[in-house]
Design an enzyme around this catalytic site. Structure first.
Site, short mmCIF file in Angstrom:
data_model
loop_
_atom_site.label_atom_id
_atom_site.label_comp_id
_atom_site.label_asym_id
_atom_site.label_seq_id
_atom_site.Cartn_x
_atom_site.Cartn_y
_atom_site.Cartn_z
CD GLU A 87 85.30 -0.61 16.88
OE1 GLU A 87 84.20 -1.10 16.54
OE2 GLU A 87 85.85 0.31 16.24
CB SER A 476 143.40 -21.34 -14.19
OG SER A 476 143.96 -21.36 -15.48
#
Length: 814
Positions: A87, A476
């Site tokens: 770049e 239960s």
């Protein structure tokens, strides 16, 4: 002549000055509207939130832009060199604009060579952060002005850091750290020269250098970057040649969830973070979330629940194929589009190619290449009739049928699931996703940390979390709360209650609960009542002490926000979740301390600051900077005591009896101190078991998503308890048994467990019962509920209708 030259020079100078003035005015005008570059000092890009297991394993990542912020000092030199070469090789020497680079690019473009850009890294920072992407001269000039200003305000390293963390790489990845993970499933430190060069090539145009669509073009661009790295002196010719000879080697990382078997847990964590901090914080905030899950335990829990669901489902027969496809031509192409269960990787999608008396020949779903293309290989297998006997009972058009041969059940083109047989290449078992579902939670009772959670058979099939979102009747399994409330308020495990028919007027209607299986045992101790899960005793006990008391304890335990104070609730008819049940049992397991179930240990923001911590204990001395002979710091346990520790031990001891002699006797095969309670609702619509050791609570239920009877005998002891047993057998393997701690001051007295009276000599019914100080076995025999019998006898004489209701009627919950 000289005067003429001077005249033209003067005119030229004047024109030049006018042009310069015009340019200055033009640039000055553009400069007025420039954005404030100082915002870069407050740069907080959207960062990926990462969720980790308790051992640090990565579970999931959430992001709109897949980015992990990486300081410039943490970026290896070879990676920096790749980007500088690709770049802006003069980045560390130019003032923001590279005049030499501009000239070189201009000349190269005129000659018709490889098109070269002239934007420096600083200019790209200006464009990406502060400007739009429009291609105009105005924008380029603004970009140049901002580049100069940025260079004056920030160091080169800071500018490079901003660039490397902001740029887009394709595949949803932003920033170098995110790109390294996305493309190569590596950290930045692990990138090779070849890999770094490819990533550096991407910002020019990620879609142009797609690793699978445009592989040759991508390699050419990567090799150009490698050549520039060599030309700039970053690597040797030998390193460049070696790097350029390699394939791209891209191995995309699968997004989303990474921890196998933890999908339900991860999704629950995701929802909690959104509830706490909002959607943006999750997808952009860069949070670090450490969860409570133990991966090994999670996988055991998943397998145990899946085995339990499959065990029940196969007994109901084969329901038919998942779908059908045409097998003329390339069946692999057609089968590739069939949906599998990604979170049940042992199973494979297959298509029936041929059905015979001996079994079925199947074609297996072809794999997909990394590029997404369907692999060319077509693999076949065989399911022998002996490996699918259960499917010879099948359902068709709502009727249950029996087959003598697979040809009656399977047709060519049926899409099914199979699982490979261990050690037998090419041989498979038939599989079927169960219709029945369930949820399961494993929790540390001392902290409330959820160590494992399974929300159903398969997250791929259904994302509904039955451990946290399904409100079901516990039956239960709720009874221990009733008994704990009684023990905390004057009753003892040896208190005797009448187990006999009872009629209750409620809202103008007569309700007559019954014991599971009918029958009754007459006067029985509280211990026997819970061991044998007696409904009639539980209703009498709740009636004797009042439902207001029961509701208070149920709410105190976190089972309900507001429990209706009607007697039916004593049998577990109020709906709650598996998570809440595990939390309630944790209180009984830990000695009566309140706990907050939690899936998250701590959350840190992007800067490492802790913004949430589950552990709320206080430690004032833990922040000392030096040692000056002070006392060792102590963690202050500030949890609320919601149940007497002695009561907690008594109910635990009674539930140990459920395992040793009662409805969960199958669990006793583990040969460890375990307490627990089964639960089965009306018409066997749900089957529960919640049990615990001193350091681990596990709760689960099994039932259809739309509740319907599972069949007679489908009880908590028969369906849910075996799942618990399989899970505990694996988790506790290799550990020594640990007894439940008896609180100081508790008296252990020998009694007859049936009568509740003190035992004079030993015998099969003699046990050591736990009594609080000042209590013990009764001196005289008294029975709670005898007054009900007298009242019912009076009712018989007065009303024939009442007499019929007493001798017959509907049952309650079991």
């Amino acid at each position: 002549m000289v005067r003429l030259i001077g005249y033209f020079f003067g005119i030229g100078t004047a024109l030049a000055l006018l042009v310069a003035a015009g340019v200055a005015i033009y640039i000055g005008d553009l400069a007025k509207d420039l954005p404030d570059y100082e915002v870069l000092s407050k740069y907080e890009p959207p960062v990926t939130t990462r969720v980790h297991a308790s051992d640090g394993a990565l579970m999931a990542e959430y992001a709109r832009e897949r980015r992990l912020f990486l300081p410039i000092k943490a970026v290896p030199d070879r990676v920096k060199a790749a980007f500088l070469s690709a770049e802006d090789k003069n980045f560390y020497s130019h003032p923001g604009i590279d005049v030499m680079g501009l000239t070189r690019a201009f000349v190269a473009n005129l000659r018709g060579g490889r098109p070269q850009g002239a934007s420096t890294i600083t200019q790209q920072v200006a464009k990406n952060f502060l400007l739009s992407n429009e291609r105009t001269y105005d924008r380029k000039i603004k970009e140049a002005i901002l580049a100069f200003r940025i260079e004056q305000a920030y160091s080169k390293d800071r500018i490079f850091e901003l660039y490397l963390n902001e740029i887009f790489f394709g595949f949803g990845a932003y920033g170098i750290a995110g790109a390294a993970l996305t493309y190569f499933d590596k950290s930045v430190n692990e990138l090779t020269i070849s890999e770094a060069a490819y990533l550096a090539a991407l910002p020019k145009g990620p879609s142009n250098y797609h690793p699978f669509k445009y592989t040759d073009r991508a390699i050419e661009r990567r090799n150009y970057v490698i050549g520039q790295m060599e030309a700039n002196g970053y690597i040797s010719a030998q390193e460049a040649a070696q790097a350029a000879s390699l394939p791209l080697g891209v191995t995309p990382r699968r997004g989303g969830t990474y921890l196998f078997s933890g999908e339900y847990f991860t999704e629950e964590v995701r929802r909690e973070i959104i509830d706490r901090y909002g959607v943006d914080a999750l997808y952009e905030g860069g949070l670090s979330v450490r969860t409570t899950i133990v991966p090994s335990m999670q996988q055991i829990a998943r397998k145990a629940l899946q085995h339990g669901l499959m065990r029940y489902d196969t007994l109901r027969g084969y329901r038919g194929p998942a779908s059908r496809i045409q097998i003329s031509g390339d069946w692999g192409e057609a089968l590739a589009g069939a949906d599998g269960l990604y979170d049940v990787p042992e199973w494979e999608v297959a298509v029936v190619l041929e059905s015979a008396d001996e079994g079925i020949t199947v074609g297996l779903q072809p794999k997909r290449e990394v590029s997404g293309e369907i692999a060319p290989e077509r693999k076949r297998g065989f399911v022998a009739v002996d490996d699918m006997k259960w499917a010879m009972r099948y359902v068709r058009d709502g009727k249950r049928l029996k087959a003598k041969s697979p040809t009656e059940v399977f047709s060519a083109g049926d899409v099914i699931f199979v699982e490979g047989k261990q050690g037998e290449e090419g041989r498979y078992d038939l599989r079927q996703p169960p219709e029945i579902e369930g949820g399961m939670v494993a929790m540390d009772p001392h902290t409330g940390r959820v160590l494992a959670m399974v929300g159903g058979f398969s997250f791929a099939e259904s994302e509904f979390n039955r451990a946290t979102q399904a409100y079901r009747q516990p039956g239960s399994a709720f009874k221990p709360v009733v008994y704990a409330a009684a023990l905390d308020n004057g009753y003892t495990p040896a208190s005797v209650i009448l187990d006999a028919p009872i009629s209750i007027q409620s809202g103008g209607q007569l309700w007559e609960p019954k014991n599971y299986g009918g029958g009754f045992a007459g006067p029985s101790t509280l211990r026997l009542g819970i061991e044998r899960s007696r409904n009639l005793m539980t209703v009498r006990l709740a009636k004797d002490m009042g439902m207001k008391m029961v509701a208070e304890y149920a709410e105190r335990f976190g089972l309900y926000d507001k429990l209706p104070q009607v007697l039916a609730m004593a049998l577990g008819s109020g709906e709650t979740t598996v998570m809440r049940m595990a939390g309630a049992y944790s209180i009984m397991a830990n000695g009566g301390k309140a706990i907050k179930p939690s899936l998250i240990d701590r959350i840190q923001d992007r800067y490492g600051k802790t913004i949430f911590k589950h552990d709320e204990r206080i430690c004032e001395g833990c922040v000392s900077t030096s040692w000056v002979n002070q006392q060792e710091p102590e963690l202050i346990d500030n949890r609320e005591q919601v149940l007497d520790p002695m009561t907690a031990y008594q109910i635990t001891s009674m539930m140990e009896g459920v395992v040793k002699r009662g409805t969960a006797v199958t669990v006793s095969e583990l040969k460890r101190p375990i307490a627990g309670k089964t639960g089965t609702t009306n018409d066997e619509k749900d089957a529960w078991f919640v049990g615990y050791t001193p350091n681990l609570v596990v709760g689960l239920y099994v039932g259809y998503d739309t509740p319907k009877p599972m069949g007679h005998g489908a009880t908590g002891g028969g369906l849910a308890a075996p799942v618990f047993k399989e899970f505990m057998a694996k988790v506790l393997e290799g550990t020594r048994p640990v007894d439940f701690r008896v609180p100081e001051g508790m008296n252990l007295i020998a009694i007859n467990r049936k009568t509740g009276m003190q035992a004079i000599e030993s015998g099969p019914d003699v046990i050591m019962e736990a009594f609080k100080p000042g209590t013990g076995p009764a001196d005289s025999y008294s029975v709670i509920g005898m007054e009900d019998i007298a009242a019912q006898e009076r009712a018989k004489a007065i009303s024939p209708q009442a007499n019929r209701a007493i001798t017959g009627g509907a049952g309650g919950l079991y």
